[in-house]
Design a protein around this motif. Structure first.
Motif, PDB file in Angstrom:
ATOM      1  N   CYS A 112       2.012   7.683  -2.868  1.00  0.00           N
ATOM      2  CA  CYS A 112       1.143   8.548  -2.055  1.00  0.00           C
ATOM      3  C   CYS A 112       1.551  10.005  -2.200  1.00  0.00           C
ATOM      4  O   CYS A 112       1.340  10.811  -1.292  1.00  0.00           O
ATOM      5  CB  CYS A 112       1.151   8.117  -0.595  1.00  0.00           C
TER       6      CYS A 112
ATOM      7  N   THR B 112      -5.261   9.749   8.661  1.00  0.00           N
ATOM      8  CA  THR B 112      -4.954   8.966   9.862  1.00  0.00           C
ATOM      9  C   THR B 112      -3.709   8.119   9.631  1.00  0.00           C
ATOM     10  O   THR B 112      -2.828   8.038  10.501  1.00  0.00           O
ATOM     11  CB  THR B 112      -6.149   8.072  10.229  1.00  0.00           C
ATOM     12  N   ALA B 113      -3.629   7.491   8.457  1.00  0.00           N
ATOM     13  CA  ALA B 113      -2.436   6.697   8.131  1.00  0.00           C
ATOM     14  C   ALA B 113      -1.196   7.578   8.068  1.00  0.00           C
ATOM     15  O   ALA B 113      -0.125   7.220   8.579  1.00  0.00           O
ATOM     16  CB  ALA B 113      -2.641   5.967   6.809  1.00  0.00           C
TER      17      ALA B 113
ATOM     18  N   VAL C 167     -12.011   8.998   2.223  1.00  0.00           N
ATOM     19  CA  VAL C 167     -10.654   8.616   1.846  1.00  0.00           C
ATOM     20  C   VAL C 167      -9.633   9.568   2.455  1.00  0.00           C
ATOM     21  O   VAL C 167      -8.520   9.160   2.815  1.00  0.00           O
ATOM     22  CB  VAL C 167     -10.514   8.535   0.311  1.00  0.00           C
ATOM     23  N   ASP C 168      -9.979  10.851   2.612  1.00  0.00           N
ATOM     24  CA  ASP C 168      -9.046  11.781   3.256  1.00  0.00           C
ATOM     25  C   ASP C 168      -8.898  11.487   4.753  1.00  0.00           C
ATOM     26  O   ASP C 168      -7.808  11.625   5.308  1.00  0.00           O
ATOM     27  CB  ASP C 168      -9.507  13.228   3.057  1.00  0.00           C
TER      28      ASP C 168
ATOM     29  N   ILE D  87      -9.205   8.503   6.093  1.00  0.00           N
ATOM     30  CA  ILE D  87      -8.427   7.264   6.142  1.00  0.00           C
ATOM     31  C   ILE D  87      -6.962   7.556   5.848  1.00  0.00           C
ATOM     32  O   ILE D  87      -6.062   7.108   6.563  1.00  0.00           O
ATOM     33  CB  ILE D  87      -9.009   6.242   5.144  1.00  0.00           C
ATOM     34  N   SER D  88      -6.724   8.334   4.800  1.00  0.00           N
ATOM     35  CA  SER D  88      -5.347   8.647   4.408  1.00  0.00           C
ATOM     36  C   SER D  88      -4.668   9.536   5.437  1.00  0.00           C
ATOM     37  O   SER D  88      -3.480   9.345   5.753  1.00  0.00           O
ATOM     38  CB  SER D  88      -5.337   9.329   3.035  1.00  0.00           C
TER      39      SER D  88
ATOM     40  N   TYR E  60      -0.232  13.265  -1.143  1.00  0.00           N
ATOM     41  CA  TYR E  60      -0.263  13.633   0.281  1.00  0.00           C
ATOM     42  C   TYR E  60       1.098  14.093   0.794  1.00  0.00           C
ATOM     43  O   TYR E  60       1.219  14.510   1.942  1.00  0.00           O
ATOM     44  CB  TYR E  60      -0.778  12.456   1.113  1.00  0.00           C
TER      45      TYR E  60
ATOM     46  N   PRO F  94      -6.020   3.490   2.216  1.00  0.00           N
ATOM     47  CA  PRO F  94      -5.480   4.844   2.298  1.00  0.00           C
ATOM     48  C   PRO F  94      -4.714   5.204   1.030  1.00  0.00           C
ATOM     49  O   PRO F  94      -4.137   4.343   0.367  1.00  0.00           O
ATOM     50  CB  PRO F  94      -4.521   4.769   3.496  1.00  0.00           C
ATOM     51  N   PHE F  95      -4.729   6.483   0.694  1.00  0.00           N
ATOM     52  CA  PHE F  95      -3.940   7.054  -0.401  1.00  0.00           C
ATOM     53  C   PHE F  95      -4.441   6.573  -1.784  1.00  0.00           C
ATOM     54  O   PHE F  95      -5.056   5.521  -1.896  1.00  0.00           O
ATOM     55  CB  PHE F  95      -2.455   6.734  -0.252  1.00  0.00           C
TER      56      PHE F  95
ATOM     57  N   PHE G  16      -5.932   4.039  13.444  1.00  0.00           N
ATOM     58  CA  PHE G  16      -6.236   3.639  12.075  1.00  0.00           C
ATOM     59  C   PHE G  16      -7.176   2.444  12.059  1.00  0.00           C
ATOM     60  O   PHE G  16      -8.128   2.399  11.267  1.00  0.00           O
ATOM     61  CB  PHE G  16      -4.944   3.301  11.321  1.00  0.00           C
TER      62      PHE G  16
END
Length: 564
Positions: free
Chosen positions: A102, A493-494, A487-488, A490-491, A105, A413-414, A478
Motif C-alpha cells: 500500500c 477509510t481503511a 477506491v480513494d 475505500i482506501s 498511500y 482498499p489500496f 469501513f
C-alpha cells in the motif's frame, strides 16, 4: 469463534506454504531451478504473525512469498557477479511486505500524502484531461449497478473520461455536482439504463476498459477464465538463442555489491504495476530510465512513489525526432519493460519482434517484460484494464463485498494487486537477466493483474475466524462502505483505522526512506525495500521526480538529490 482457532492461524506458516506452492508450479524457464533450494532457507519474520488488511485474501502472505523468490533470484545474480557461490542469508518481513503493498498511500512529498488536499500544489500536473482532479470525471472509473438489479459493471474512463461518459449519454463536465452522492446518482442513473451486455457492446465499440463484476465461479466459466486458470503465475520464454552469454557488469572493488549495477532498464509504463517492476530493479542497482509521452496523462501522485531511484524523461515516439532519440537509448539497454495496452509498442515498432531483430544485429540479447491486465491468452487478452478491472473480472471484488457482509461487489482498499503484479514482473525480469548471463539469447517475461488475482484464489481465503477478527479490527465506518464509493474513499477509510490499530506499520518512519528531491524541491518519503540480503547493497541512489524531469540520456550524474 474460539480463541484457539484464531491463534492457530499463522501468517508466517502460510507464507512458507505459499512459497513452496509457487515454486512447484513454475517451469525452469520461468524460475531458475536453484531458486527452490534458496527459498527454503529464507527467514520470514513478523511482529504479530497475523494479517491486518480488511480483506479476505492472503495478499501479504502471497506477496511475501513472491519477495522471497525475488530475493533468491537476486542471490543467484550476485553469485554470477562475484564469480562464486556464497551463502547469503535473506530475511523477508511481513510488516514491510504489508507496507510495500500500500506504499502509494504511505509515500509523502513535503510531508503530504496522496489523500491530502494540499498535495496537488507540490506535484507536476500530468493529469492532462482532468480525469483525476475533477471529482465528476474521476468517477467515470467506478463500479455501478446496471439495468438488471444485482448485476454490476465497472466502467473505466482510464485517464481520459470523455469517451466513457459520452458512451453512456453523459456530459464531459458537470461542475454543478458538488458532492460524491450527487455524482454517483447521476452516473449510476446513466449506467442503470443499460444491461451488462449492452455495456459490453458499448465498451468494445469505444475501446474502453470497463468490465462486468463477475463472481469467481462465473469468471471460471468464461472462455477467458478457463484458458487462464491453469496457466503459471508468470512466464519467461526465449525470443532468440543466437546472441552470446552476457555477464553482469563487474562490481567495483572495495564497494558493496549492487547486483544489477551497470544494467540499463528502459521503462515505458504508467500508473502503478509497471513502474513497480522497474522500481524494484532500481533497488537492486539498475539504472532505470522512465520514458513517457508528453501527450499522455499519468496520475501525478503515483510518481512520488513509483519514480523513486529513476530518471524520468519525455519522448514522443510518434515523431521522427522522438524515435531517433529512443532508438539511441534502446541500443544500449539491457531490459525494456512495457506496461501499455497490448500490442501498442509492437505497432510502434518496438515490441518483441523488433527487439529480437535488434538483439541479433547488435550481438547482445534483450530482456523484454510485458505487464498487462488480462494476460496473453484467451479472448480478453487484447482488452485494456487496470487493477480494479482485473479485480472485478476475476471475482476479487465480489469476494470483498461478501467479506463485508454485502450482497454486492466492492473493490478492495489500496492498489494491492498492482504491487503484487509489479513483484511478479520484477521476478520475470531478474530471471531473464539470469538466463541471458548463463545461456545467452533474448528473453520475454510476461506478468498480468489477472494472473495475480487468480493466484489469490489459489492461495485460498482466510479462515472465517480470521475474517471475523479482521472485520472487528477495521470497524463500522469501513464496513458501511458500498460499491459506489471510490477506491480513494475505500482506501482512505481503511488507512485512518489502520493508523490506529497497526501503527507499527502505518505510522512507523523506520519503514520509510527519506530523501531530498531536487525535482520536487522538497523531502520525499517512500517505503524501503522489503527483502534484506546479507552482503548486498539494496536501496535507492536518488529520490523520485515527476515524469519528464530529466534529459533522455543514460548519463545519470548530477541529480542534486540526497538522503536525509
Amino acid at each position: 469463534m474460539t480463541a484457539n482457532k484464531l491463534q492457530s492461524y499463522s501468517a508466517l506458516a502460510e507464507t512458507r506454504r505459499i512459497v513452496k506452492s509457487l515454486c512447484d508450479q513454475l517451469p525452469s524457464t520461468s524460475l531458475p531451478s536453484a531458486v527452490k533450494g534458496l527459498v527454503s532457507e529464507v527467514t520470514f519474520t513478523s511482529a504479530r504473525d497475523f494479517p491486518c488488511f480488511p480483506i479476505p485474501f492472503k495478499e501479504t502472505e502471497t506477496t511475501a512469498a513472491l519477495k522471497a523468490i525475488e530475493a533468491s533470484v537476486v542471490c543467484l545474480l550476485a553469485d554470477l557477479k562475484d564469480g562464486e557461490s556464497k551463502t547469503r542469508p535473506v530475511v523477508v518481513n511481513l510488516e514491510k511486505t504489508t507496507a510495500f503493498l500500500c506504499q502509494a498511500y504511505l509515500a509523502t512529498v513535503d510531508g503530504l500524502g496522496k489523500l491530502d488536499p494540499l498535495v496537488k500544489k507540490k506535484l507536476k500536473d500530468t493529469d492532462l484531461m482532468q480525469a483525476q482532479s475533477d471529482r465528476y470525471r474521476r468517477m467515470s472509473a467506478n463500479l455501478y449497478e446496471t439495468k438488471t438489479p444485482g448485476e454490476y459493471y465497472h466502467i473505466h474512463g482510464s485517464l481520459e473520461a470523455n469517451t466513457t461518459l459520452g458512451m453512456i449519454g453523459l456530459e464531459s463536465y458537470r461542475p454543478d455536482l458538488k458532492t460524491h452522492e450527487a455524482i454517483v446518482d447521476v452516473i449510476e442513473g446513466a449506467v442503470k439504463k443499460f444491461s451488462v451486455q449492452e455495456l459490453e457492446e458499448l465498451n468494445a465499440k469505444n475501446r474502453q476498459a470497463g468490465i462486468p463484476a463477475l463472481k469467481h465461479e462465473e469468471f471460471l466459466q468464461t472462455p477467458h477464465g478457463k484458458t487462464n486458470f491453469d496457466l503459471p503465475l508468470w512466464s519467461v520464454d526465449n525470443l532468440e538463442n543466437e546472441t552470446p552469454n552476457i555477464p553482469l557488469p563487474a562490481s567495483t572493488p572495495g564497494e558493496p555489491v549492487r547486483p544489477l549495477a551497470g544494467i540499463k532498464v528502459l521503462e515505458l509504463c504508467r500508473i502503478i504495476a509497471g513502474p513497480v517492476i522497474t522500481r524494484i530493479l532500481g533497488e537492486y542497482g539498475a539504472d532505470v530510465l522512465k520514458i513517457t509521452s508528453p501527450n499522455l496523462s499519468d496520475v501525478p501522485f503515483f510518481q512520488v512513489d513509483g519514480n523513486m531511484g529513476k530518471h524520468a524523461a519525455d519522448l514522443d515516439l510518434k515523431t521522427p525526432e522522438g524515435r531517433k532519440v529512443f532508438e539511441g537509448l534502446l541500443a544500449e539497454a539491457d531490459v525494456l519493460v512495457d506496461g501499455y495496452r497490448p500490442g501498442a509498442l509492437e505497432r510502434l515498432g518496438y515490441g518483441a519482434t523488433a527487439l529480437t531483430k535488434l538483439a541479433k544485429e547488435r550481438g547482445k540479447g534483450f530482456v523484454y517484460v510485458n505487464e498487462n491486465c488480462f494476460g496473453y491468452q484467451g479472448e480478453w487478452a487484447g482488452r485494456a484494464g487496470w487493477q480494479q478491472i482485473a479485480d472485478c473480472a476475476s471475482g476479487v471484488a465480489w469476494e470483498q463485498g461478501k467479506f463485508m457482509g454485502l450482497n454486492e461487489p466492492l473493490v478492495p482498499p489500496f492498489p494491492l494487486s498492482d504491487y503484487g503484479t509489479g513483484c511478479i514482473g520484477a521476478i520475470a525480469a531478474l530471471t531473464g537477466l539470469y538466463h541471458r548471463a548463463t545461456k545467452g539469447g533474448s528473453w520475454h517475461g510476461k506478468a498480468s493483474l489477472i494472473q495475480y488475482d487468480i493466484q489469490l484464489f489459489k492461495s485460498g481465503l482466510y479462515p472465517e475466524e480470521v475474517q471475523e477478527q479482521l472485520r472487528k479490527d477495521i470497524g463500522d465506518e469501513f464496513l458501511a462502505l458500498r460499491h459506489g464509493h471510490s477506491v480513494d474513499q475505500i482506501s482512505g477509510t481503511a488507512l485512518r483505522r489502520l493508523r490506529q490499530t497497526r501503527p507499527e506499520i502505518f505510522c512507523d518512519p523506520n519503514l520509510l526512506d527519506t530523501w531530498y528531491s531536487a525535482a520536487y524541491k522538497a523531502d520525499v518519503q517512500a517505503v524501503l525495500p522489503v527483502a534484506q540480503i546479507d552482503g548486498l547493497d539494496i536501496g535507492f541512489r536518488r529520490a523520485s521526480r515527476p515524469n519528464g524531469t530529466d534529459e533522455p540520456t543514460w548519463d545519470f550524474h548530477g541529480d542534486g538529490d540526497y538522503r536525509r
